[in-house]
Design a protein around this motif. Structure first.
Motif, PDB file in Angstrom:
ATOM      1  N   PHE A 217       0.859  -1.182   0.000  1.00 55.79           N
ATOM      2  CA  PHE A 217       0.000   0.000   0.000  1.00 55.79           C
ATOM      3  C   PHE A 217       0.896   1.232   0.000  1.00 55.79           C
ATOM      4  O   PHE A 217       1.733   1.410   0.888  1.00 55.79           O
ATOM      5  CB  PHE A 217      -0.928  -0.019   1.210  1.00 55.79           C
ATOM      6  CG  PHE A 217      -1.896  -1.168   1.188  1.00 55.79           C
ATOM      7  CD1 PHE A 217      -3.106  -1.064   0.526  1.00 55.79           C
ATOM      8  CD2 PHE A 217      -1.581  -2.374   1.815  1.00 55.79           C
ATOM      9  CE1 PHE A 217      -3.996  -2.124   0.487  1.00 55.79           C
ATOM     10  CE2 PHE A 217      -2.461  -3.443   1.785  1.00 55.79           C
ATOM     11  CZ  PHE A 217      -3.678  -3.315   1.118  1.00 55.79           C
ATOM     12  N   ALA A 218       0.693   2.090  -0.995  1.00 59.23           N
ATOM     13  CA  ALA A 218       1.632   3.175  -1.264  1.00 59.23           C
ATOM     14  C   ALA A 218       1.618   4.269  -0.207  1.00 59.23           C
ATOM     15  O   ALA A 218       2.630   4.922   0.032  1.00 59.23           O
ATOM     16  CB  ALA A 218       1.339   3.785  -2.631  1.00 59.23           C
ATOM     17  N   ASP A 219       0.456   4.491   0.408  1.00 64.78           N
ATOM     18  CA  ASP A 219       0.352   5.562   1.392  1.00 64.78           C
ATOM     19  C   ASP A 219      -0.805   5.270   2.336  1.00 64.78           C
ATOM     20  O   ASP A 219      -1.502   4.261   2.201  1.00 64.78           O
ATOM     21  CB  ASP A 219       0.160   6.924   0.709  1.00 64.78           C
ATOM     22  CG  ASP A 219      -0.990   6.931  -0.289  1.00 64.78           C
ATOM     23  OD1 ASP A 219      -2.044   6.345   0.009  1.00 64.78           O
ATOM     24  OD2 ASP A 219      -0.830   7.528  -1.374  1.00 64.78           O
ATOM     25  N   ALA A 220      -1.015   6.147   3.304  1.00 61.36           N
ATOM     26  CA  ALA A 220      -2.037   5.926   4.329  1.00 61.36           C
ATOM     27  C   ALA A 220      -3.442   5.910   3.737  1.00 61.36           C
ATOM     28  O   ALA A 220      -4.313   5.148   4.194  1.00 61.36           O
ATOM     29  CB  ALA A 220      -1.929   6.997   5.411  1.00 61.36           C
ATOM     30  N   THR A 221      -3.691   6.726   2.741  1.00 55.70           N
ATOM     31  CA  THR A 221      -5.022   6.753   2.123  1.00 55.70           C
ATOM     32  C   THR A 221      -5.314   5.438   1.411  1.00 55.70           C
ATOM     33  O   THR A 221      -6.427   4.901   1.507  1.00 55.70           O
ATOM     34  CB  THR A 221      -5.139   7.929   1.134  1.00 55.70           C
ATOM     35  OG1 THR A 221      -4.959   9.148   1.846  1.00 55.70           O
ATOM     36  CG2 THR A 221      -6.498   7.941   0.452  1.00 55.70           C
ATOM     37  N   ARG A 251       0.200   7.813  13.281  1.00 56.06           N
ATOM     38  CA  ARG A 251       0.559   6.814  14.281  1.00 56.06           C
ATOM     39  C   ARG A 251       1.472   5.704  13.775  1.00 56.06           C
ATOM     40  O   ARG A 251       1.996   4.916  14.578  1.00 56.06           O
ATOM     41  CB  ARG A 251      -0.725   6.184  14.849  1.00 56.06           C
ATOM     42  CG  ARG A 251      -1.651   7.208  15.490  1.00 56.06           C
ATOM     43  CD  ARG A 251      -3.006   6.606  15.828  1.00 56.06           C
ATOM     44  NE  ARG A 251      -3.958   7.629  16.257  1.00 56.06           N
ATOM     45  CZ  ARG A 251      -5.237   7.378  16.557  1.00 56.06           C
ATOM     46  NH1 ARG A 251      -5.698   6.136  16.482  1.00 56.06           N
ATOM     47  NH2 ARG A 251      -6.033   8.367  16.922  1.00 56.06           N
ATOM     48  N   LEU A 252       1.668   5.611  12.468  1.00 54.45           N
ATOM     49  CA  LEU A 252       2.503   4.548  11.919  1.00 54.45           C
ATOM     50  C   LEU A 252       3.777   5.121  11.324  1.00 54.45           C
ATOM     51  O   LEU A 252       3.877   6.322  11.066  1.00 54.45           O
ATOM     52  CB  LEU A 252       1.742   3.776  10.824  1.00 54.45           C
ATOM     53  CG  LEU A 252       0.482   3.029  11.240  1.00 54.45           C
ATOM     54  CD1 LEU A 252      -0.136   2.322  10.024  1.00 54.45           C
ATOM     55  CD2 LEU A 252       0.755   2.013  12.343  1.00 54.45           C
ATOM     56  N   SER A 253       4.743   4.242  11.098  1.00 57.95           N
ATOM     57  CA  SER A 253       5.960   4.659  10.407  1.00 57.95           C
ATOM     58  C   SER A 253       5.624   4.977   8.952  1.00 57.95           C
ATOM     59  O   SER A 253       4.513   4.715   8.486  1.00 57.95           O
ATOM     60  CB  SER A 253       7.004   3.545  10.472  1.00 57.95           C
ATOM     61  OG  SER A 253       6.486   2.352   9.926  1.00 57.95           O
ATOM     62  N   LYS A 254       6.576   5.520   8.240  1.00 58.69           N
ATOM     63  CA  LYS A 254       6.325   5.946   6.867  1.00 58.69           C
ATOM     64  C   LYS A 254       5.989   4.756   5.959  1.00 58.69           C
ATOM     65  O   LYS A 254       6.504   3.653   6.150  1.00 58.69           O
ATOM     66  CB  LYS A 254       7.550   6.689   6.327  1.00 58.69           C
ATOM     67  CG  LYS A 254       7.796   8.042   6.984  1.00 58.69           C
ATOM     68  CD  LYS A 254       8.971   8.747   6.350  1.00 58.69           C
ATOM     69  CE  LYS A 254       9.190  10.134   6.974  1.00 58.69           C
ATOM     70  NZ  LYS A 254      10.342  10.837   6.342  1.00 58.69           N
ATOM     71  N   PRO A 255       5.136   4.986   4.961  1.00 56.85           N
ATOM     72  CA  PRO A 255       4.819   3.927   3.993  1.00 56.85           C
ATOM     73  C   PRO A 255       6.016   3.656   3.086  1.00 56.85           C
ATOM     74  O   PRO A 255       6.992   4.406   3.123  1.00 56.85           O
ATOM     75  CB  PRO A 255       3.645   4.530   3.207  1.00 56.85           C
ATOM     76  CG  PRO A 255       3.811   6.006   3.338  1.00 56.85           C
ATOM     77  CD  PRO A 255       4.428   6.239   4.697  1.00 56.85           C
ATOM     78  N   PRO A 256       5.950   2.601   2.273  1.00 57.88           N
ATOM     79  CA  PRO A 256       4.778   1.765   1.994  1.00 57.88           C
ATOM     80  C   PRO A 256       4.523   0.744   3.099  1.00 57.88           C
ATOM     81  O   PRO A 256       5.403   0.456   3.913  1.00 57.88           O
ATOM     82  CB  PRO A 256       5.157   1.075   0.685  1.00 57.88           C
ATOM     83  CG  PRO A 256       6.660   0.973   0.746  1.00 57.88           C
ATOM     84  CD  PRO A 256       7.105   2.241   1.410  1.00 57.88           C
ATOM     85  N   TYR A 257       3.302   0.173   3.090  1.00 60.86           N
ATOM     86  CA  TYR A 257       2.882  -0.837   4.044  1.00 60.86           C
ATOM     87  C   TYR A 257       2.698  -2.142   3.279  1.00 60.86           C
ATOM     88  O   TYR A 257       1.892  -2.224   2.355  1.00 60.86           O
ATOM     89  CB  TYR A 257       1.581  -0.432   4.731  1.00 60.86           C
ATOM     90  CG  TYR A 257       1.638   0.968   5.317  1.00 60.86           C
ATOM     91  CD1 TYR A 257       2.404   1.237   6.455  1.00 60.86           C
ATOM     92  CD2 TYR A 257       0.940   2.018   4.728  1.00 60.86           C
ATOM     93  CE1 TYR A 257       2.459   2.511   6.994  1.00 60.86           C
ATOM     94  CE2 TYR A 257       0.988   3.295   5.264  1.00 60.86           C
ATOM     95  CZ  TYR A 257       1.751   3.546   6.390  1.00 60.86           C
ATOM     96  OH  TYR A 257       1.811   4.818   6.911  1.00 60.86           O
ATOM     97  N   THR A 258       3.455  -3.161   3.669  1.00 65.37           N
ATOM     98  CA  THR A 258       3.484  -4.419   2.930  1.00 65.37           C
ATOM     99  C   THR A 258       2.755  -5.519   3.693  1.00 65.37           C
ATOM    100  O   THR A 258       2.868  -5.618   4.912  1.00 65.37           O
ATOM    101  CB  THR A 258       4.932  -4.863   2.673  1.00 65.37           C
ATOM    102  OG1 THR A 258       5.604  -3.825   1.931  1.00 65.37           O
ATOM    103  CG2 THR A 258       4.989  -6.154   1.870  1.00 65.37           C
ATOM    104  N   THR A 259       2.004  -6.330   2.978  1.00 64.64           N
ATOM    105  CA  THR A 259       1.348  -7.490   3.569  1.00 64.64           C
ATOM    106  C   THR A 259       1.346  -8.626   2.559  1.00 64.64           C
ATOM    107  O   THR A 259       1.631  -8.418   1.365  1.00 64.64           O
ATOM    108  CB  THR A 259      -0.089  -7.149   4.030  1.00 64.64           C
ATOM    109  OG1 THR A 259      -0.608  -8.221   4.822  1.00 64.64           O
ATOM    110  CG2 THR A 259      -1.010  -6.890   2.843  1.00 64.64           C
ATOM    111  N   ARG A 260       1.018  -9.835   3.027  1.00 64.66           N
ATOM    112  CA  ARG A 260       1.108 -11.027   2.181  1.00 64.66           C
ATOM    113  C   ARG A 260      -0.117 -11.913   2.361  1.00 64.66           C
ATOM    114  O   ARG A 260      -0.779 -11.864   3.389  1.00 64.66           O
ATOM    115  CB  ARG A 260       2.372 -11.832   2.528  1.00 64.66           C
ATOM    116  CG  ARG A 260       3.662 -11.131   2.145  1.00 64.66           C
ATOM    117  CD  ARG A 260       4.868 -11.796   2.762  1.00 64.66           C
ATOM    118  NE  ARG A 260       6.108 -11.179   2.280  1.00 64.66           N
ATOM    119  CZ  ARG A 260       6.590 -10.027   2.732  1.00 64.66           C
ATOM    120  NH1 ARG A 260       5.953  -9.379   3.692  1.00 64.66           N
ATOM    121  NH2 ARG A 260       7.699  -9.526   2.225  1.00 64.66           N
ATOM    122  N   SER A 261      -0.361 -12.728   1.353  1.00 58.52           N
ATOM    123  CA  SER A 261      -1.411 -13.734   1.419  1.00 58.52           C
ATOM    124  C   SER A 261      -1.002 -14.919   0.558  1.00 58.52           C
ATOM    125  O   SER A 261      -0.490 -14.725  -0.553  1.00 58.52           O
ATOM    126  CB  SER A 261      -2.745 -13.174   0.916  1.00 58.52           C
ATOM    127  OG  SER A 261      -3.726 -14.191   0.812  1.00 58.52           O
TER     128      SER A 261
END
Length: 271
Positions: A217-221, A251-261
């Motif tokens: 996810f590139a950014d908070a939005t 409240r979070l560190s800088k993006p990006p935000y990575t997740t897996r499935s």
């Protein structure tokens, strides 16, 4: 009533799939974030095309918005195709998309535990991302097997228990849901770990394939647009996507935000 929203019939037959928007927004947010992993609809069509000739009778169980349905009509050119879902709204979208593509197919509103179809009616069935809505997925597999001809092929698709687990920690760290890391997996009923065991009770499993998908996810939005579509968390923050994005950004560190499935595919046949 289950604490898992995917196993709560009031939610499954109510807010989660009463309309088309939530699932469309969720899918769009995930597709934008995806950086690796095979296209699911293409993989399903490829797996079936290797075993099922053109002109077959095909069932797409839990068809949702019809993305896989369209791919099956294009790749397999079925003689008959039944797109089955319990959501009238999603079936309407599937029907409209089939019509716009000039593809033939019948939509059927039904619970996959009780399919209004004859015995041995289909040469192939797809059952993707839906059996984790059943507390007894084995019974649904038995019903789908009933509708397959002897020797007919099924492709059943689900996700791993820990899918998107990184988001649990992000939601907890952002103080949006204090119980985010302890809530049950949405996929606890039918997942990568029990897929083979459940399917093998009624079908002969030929192969199981696991494919890791990675999302960024590139950014908070962007992250907020996804989180607002998932029923897993109990986020009480009001103000919609803008306020949720602001809270994540602060409240979070800088993006990006990575997740897996992990997406798992079982290819099975009716004996």
């Amino acid at each position: 009533m289950s604490t898992n929203p995917f196993l709560d019939p009031t939610l499954v037959h109510g807010d989660l799939y009463r309309g088309n928007d939530r699932l469309a927004d969720r899918t769009h947010a995930l597709h934008r974030a995806k950086i690796s992993g095979s296209d699911v609809a293409d993989t399903i069509a490829h797996l079936l095309a290797a075993r099922v000739p053109r002109g077959a009778v095909v069932l797409d169980i839990g068809c949702g918005r019809g993305t896989t349905t369209l791919r099956l009509t294009d790749r397999l050119r079925p003689r008959r195709l039944f797109a089955v879902d319990a959501s009238v709204a999603l079936l309407r979208t599937t029907r409209d998309r089939l019509g716009a593509a000039g593809a033939l197919g019948s939509v059927v509103c039904a619970d996959f535990h009780h399919l209004p179809l004859p015995d041995s009616v289909a040469d192939a069935a797809v059952v993707a991302f839906c059996l984790y809505h059943s507390p007894t997925p084995g019974l649904a597999v038995a019903e789908i097997a009933r509708c397959l001809c002897p020797g007919g092929t099924a492709v059943l698709v689900t996700k791993s228990l820990d899918s998107y687990g990184e988001l649990d920690h992000l939601v907890h760290a952002a103080e949006l849901d204090p119980h985010a890391t302890s809530r049950p997996s949405l996929y606890e009923s039918f997942h990568s770990g029990n897929l083979h065991t459940i399917v093998a009770k009624n079908l002969t499993v030929i192969d199981v394939h696991h494919d890791e998908h990675v999302f960024q996810f590139a950014d908070a939005t962007h992250l907020a647009r996804y989180l607002i579509t998932t029923p897993k968390y109990r986020i009480t923050l009001t103000g919609g996507i803008p306020n949720l994005a602001e809270a994540l950004q602060q409240r979070l560190s800088k993006p990006p935000y990575t997740t897996r499935s992990t997406v798992s595919y079982a290819v099975a046949v009716r004996p």
